[in-house]
Design a protein around this motif. Sequence first.
Motif, PDB file in Angstrom:
ATOM      1  N   SER A   1      62.537  21.502  31.403  1.00  0.00           N
ATOM      2  CA  SER A   1      62.941  20.540  32.423  1.00  0.00           C
ATOM      3  C   SER A   1      62.575  19.114  32.014  1.00  0.00           C
ATOM      4  N   LEU A   2      61.368  18.936  31.452  1.00  0.00           N
ATOM      5  CA  LEU A   2      60.932  17.610  31.013  1.00  0.00           C
ATOM      6  C   LEU A   2      61.829  17.065  29.912  1.00  0.00           C
ATOM      7  N   LEU A   3      62.289  17.944  29.025  1.00  0.00           N
ATOM      8  CA  LEU A   3      63.107  17.517  27.892  1.00  0.00           C
ATOM      9  C   LEU A   3      64.596  17.482  28.210  1.00  0.00           C
ATOM     10  N   GLY A   4      64.985  18.019  29.378  1.00  0.00           N
ATOM     11  CA  GLY A   4      66.379  18.007  29.773  1.00  0.00           C
ATOM     12  C   GLY A   4      67.244  19.005  29.022  1.00  0.00           C
ATOM     13  N   ILE A   5      66.628  20.120  28.583  1.00  0.00           N
ATOM     14  CA  ILE A   5      67.370  21.170  27.893  1.00  0.00           C
ATOM     15  C   ILE A   5      66.948  22.508  28.482  1.00  0.00           C
ATOM     16  N   THR A   6      67.527  23.593  28.007  1.00  0.00           N
ATOM     17  CA  THR A   6      67.165  24.913  28.515  1.00  0.00           C
ATOM     18  C   THR A   6      65.964  25.461  27.748  1.00  0.00           C
ATOM     19  N   ALA A   7      65.353  26.505  28.320  1.00  0.00           N
ATOM     20  CA  ALA A   7      64.215  27.146  27.662  1.00  0.00           C
ATOM     21  C   ALA A   7      64.642  27.725  26.309  1.00  0.00           C
ATOM     22  N   GLU A   8      65.846  28.286  26.249  1.00  0.00           N
ATOM     23  CA  GLU A   8      66.339  28.836  24.984  1.00  0.00           C
ATOM     24  C   GLU A   8      66.494  27.735  23.938  1.00  0.00           C
ATOM     25  N   GLN A   9      66.901  26.561  24.377  1.00  0.00           N
ATOM     26  CA  GLN A   9      67.066  25.449  23.438  1.00  0.00           C
ATOM     27  C   GLN A   9      65.706  24.921  22.962  1.00  0.00           C
ATOM     28  N   VAL A  10      64.688  24.972  23.837  1.00  0.00           N
ATOM     29  CA  VAL A  10      63.339  24.587  23.396  1.00  0.00           C
ATOM     30  C   VAL A  10      62.907  25.460  22.230  1.00  0.00           C
ATOM     31  N   ALA A  11      63.082  26.781  22.384  1.00  0.00           N
ATOM     32  CA  ALA A  11      62.705  27.711  21.321  1.00  0.00           C
ATOM     33  C   ALA A  11      63.523  27.459  20.057  1.00  0.00           C
ATOM     34  N   ALA A  12      64.815  27.245  20.224  1.00  0.00           N
ATOM     35  CA  ALA A  12      65.687  27.054  19.064  1.00  0.00           C
ATOM     36  C   ALA A  12      65.310  25.788  18.291  1.00  0.00           C
ATOM     37  N   ARG A  13      65.027  24.712  18.998  1.00  0.00           N
ATOM     38  CA  ARG A  13      64.716  23.458  18.312  1.00  0.00           C
ATOM     39  C   ARG A  13      63.302  23.486  17.732  1.00  0.00           C
ATOM     40  N   HIS A  14      62.387  24.208  18.391  1.00  0.00           N
ATOM     41  CA  HIS A  14      61.024  24.337  17.862  1.00  0.00           C
ATOM     42  C   HIS A  14      61.047  25.097  16.539  1.00  0.00           C
ATOM     43  N   THR A  15      61.887  26.128  16.443  1.00  0.00           N
ATOM     44  CA  THR A  15      61.975  26.903  15.201  1.00  0.00           C
ATOM     45  C   THR A  15      62.797  26.184  14.132  1.00  0.00           C
ATOM     46  N   ALA A  16      63.740  25.361  14.544  1.00  0.00           N
ATOM     47  CA  ALA A  16      64.579  24.652  13.572  1.00  0.00           C
ATOM     48  C   ALA A  16      63.851  23.480  12.930  1.00  0.00           C
ATOM     49  N   ALA A  17      62.840  22.934  13.627  1.00  0.00           N
ATOM     50  CA  ALA A  17      62.114  21.775  13.118  1.00  0.00           C
ATOM     51  C   ALA A  17      61.186  22.175  11.964  1.00  0.00           C
ATOM     52  N   THR A  18      60.902  21.224  11.107  1.00  0.00           N
ATOM     53  CA  THR A  18      59.882  21.387  10.067  1.00  0.00           C
ATOM     54  C   THR A  18      58.626  20.652  10.519  1.00  0.00           C
ATOM     55  N   TRP A  19      57.502  21.353  10.504  1.00  0.00           N
ATOM     56  CA  TRP A  19      56.243  20.809  11.000  1.00  0.00           C
ATOM     57  C   TRP A  19      55.244  20.699   9.853  1.00  0.00           C
ATOM     58  N   GLN A  20      54.341  19.729   9.957  1.00  0.00           N
ATOM     59  CA  GLN A  20      53.274  19.593   8.961  1.00  0.00           C
ATOM     60  C   GLN A  20      51.964  19.276   9.660  1.00  0.00           C
ATOM     61  N   VAL A  21      50.860  19.852   9.117  1.00  0.00           N
ATOM     62  CA  VAL A  21      49.532  19.610   9.686  1.00  0.00           C
ATOM     63  C   VAL A  21      49.076  18.211   9.290  1.00  0.00           C
ATOM     64  N   ALA A  22      48.908  17.330  10.279  1.00  0.00           N
ATOM     65  CA  ALA A  22      48.445  15.969  10.014  1.00  0.00           C
ATOM     66  C   ALA A  22      46.916  15.917   9.917  1.00  0.00           C
ATOM     67  N   PHE A  23      46.236  16.609  10.827  1.00  0.00           N
ATOM     68  CA  PHE A  23      44.774  16.659  10.818  1.00  0.00           C
ATOM     69  C   PHE A  23      44.346  17.865  11.627  1.00  0.00           C
ATOM     70  N   THR A  24      43.069  18.204  11.554  1.00  0.00           N
ATOM     71  CA  THR A  24      42.535  19.326  12.318  1.00  0.00           C
ATOM     72  C   THR A  24      41.511  18.816  13.322  1.00  0.00           C
ATOM     73  N   GLY A  25      41.227  19.621  14.331  1.00  0.00           N
ATOM     74  CA  GLY A  25      40.257  19.211  15.340  1.00  0.00           C
ATOM     75  C   GLY A  25      40.286  20.169  16.503  1.00  0.00           C
ATOM     76  N   TYR A  26      39.752  19.725  17.622  1.00  0.00           N
ATOM     77  CA  TYR A  26      39.619  20.512  18.841  1.00  0.00           C
ATOM     78  C   TYR A  26      38.705  21.703  18.617  1.00  0.00           C
ATOM     79  N   ALA A  27      39.111  22.636  17.746  1.00  0.00           N
ATOM     80  CA  ALA A  27      38.326  23.834  17.448  1.00  0.00           C
ATOM     81  C   ALA A  27      38.671  24.282  16.036  1.00  0.00           C
ATOM     82  N   PRO A  28      37.806  25.088  15.389  1.00  0.00           N
ATOM     83  CA  PRO A  28      38.113  25.564  14.034  1.00  0.00           C
ATOM     84  C   PRO A  28      39.459  26.269  13.970  1.00  0.00           C
ATOM     85  N   GLY A  29      40.295  25.847  13.024  1.00  0.00           N
ATOM     86  CA  GLY A  29      41.605  26.456  12.857  1.00  0.00           C
ATOM     87  C   GLY A  29      42.704  25.819  13.673  1.00  0.00           C
ATOM     88  N   PHE A  30      42.373  24.811  14.507  1.00  0.00           N
ATOM     89  CA  PHE A  30      43.402  24.150  15.313  1.00  0.00           C
ATOM     90  C   PHE A  30      43.975  22.983  14.516  1.00  0.00           C
TER      91      PHE A  30
END
Length: 539
Positions: free
Chosen positions: A97-126
Amino acid sequence: MRRVLTASETSLLVEEADLDASMRLHAALVADPLAGVVELVPAARTVLVRFDRTLVDAATLTRQLHAVEPVHGGPEEAGSVRIGVRYDGQDLDDVASLLGITAEQVAARHTAATWQVAFTGYAPGFGYLVGDDPIFDVPRRSSPRTRIPAGSVGLAGTFSGIYPRESPGGWQLIGRTDAAMWDLDRDPPALLVPGTTVHFEQLERESVTVEPSAVSSERSGPAAPAEHEHPFAVEVVRPGLQLVLQDLGRPGHAALGVSASGAADRRALRAANRAVGNAPDAAAFEIAGGGAVLRFTGAAVVAVTGAPAETTIERSDGPELLVEHGAATAVEHGDELWLGPLSTGLRTVLAVRGGLDLPPALGSLSSDTLAGLGPGDLGGRPLRPGDLVPLHGPAAAPYAVDPCPAPAEPLPAAGETVELRIVLGPREDWFTDAGVRTLLEQDWTITPRSDRVGVRLEGAVPLERAVTGELPSEGAVTGAIQVPPDGQPVLFLPDHPLTGGYPIIGAVIDRDLDLAGQLPPGVHIRFRTVASAAEIRGD
């Protein structure tokens, strides 16, 4: 424009324009360390700089940080991983709802994107993942959840991340994975290290079965200890509210996303160790709320400090023995130590002469309950009935038993008011003048939703924000007062996350941290500033 902000008495927060600039600054500080700096915590557009006040003062360090020339930074390429995700998160529909797309499209775009770890923090392994799809920019939840399951995949701001273990958090949850984010038997322990490229793959949804929690055993009276291979050991008969192992922590591992953890009341730990002849930083038992029962194999010498409780030793073949607070007391094979309920304070420390015979995790026996990091096979979890903790035995202690018991520290009870001294910063400017006055003039009550990660506070008037936008994740220290959007602060204790995304309005000074670790629910807090952020930096 670089800014140097006060994060605590012993920490400065250097703010840069963006992620690239903060990574370049971090690279420069790693390549040419400044005198007195003990730890760096890089984040979205900041670097938290912890320093030793005996080696450098904040004013001098501030000037040096302004003069640092950034170098070519950013994480080096560190390979790639594929992570399977079931997109069934609690916040998936809200994110759509926040992004103005469907839940299925959120999943599709999350998997289609390429992600890279910029830094770590919060907890070990995050790992904080940055992606190449600009649609992913969502606010955190207005109030963080107290429990997020391990493997939860979330979004916050422009980042995606995976919770390595069950923990609190305010990210928007869109799915879950079975991939292990942190494993001390793996080299490196973190699956996601800075520079790692991540591709998500969608898996079919399936139901999850939740196993019931273990139930504490009923009182059964003294009994012979179970047969095992350790000549000296402590068996947990009843753990009380929470029973963990603690020493003075594991500082210096921020690069792995690991915070220091350690005893909530360091004075009590040192006093207990001094009483039985251990080194001051030796690991001991930390019991919250009283009500614990421990059974001993082999002879031992023990001391109880911290929150006072009626403590007795029940013998299998003799009369009950009362344990004097802070005094060394002999225990025989098969004896049980009974810790009664607490009337003041929250945490009692039990030291055993010779210390605990367990393999350390990253150089420490501390149980980090947020990170799931601890000695041996315990993994940082609280001790449970039937757990066995091997001991070195009384002959292993390096010092003589202290014949002078330490007097019990006066500690508050529910309904009483205590004062905690603080310094403001780094984000007091995110709050109105009225909001800062509310922090200092209003009494805050400790709620039952508090633990070693943080003390949740409640006040009649929430803190009023001057800036309502999202704050990119940045480093945090023990004693930090973080304020979620609901305006009700959280006071960080030793197991706090290494980084966080809600603004921090101030930090409790080091001399008052032990008292903060002893405050039970129902106690009222009044904050008082001891120096302005500008005075600490010498502005």
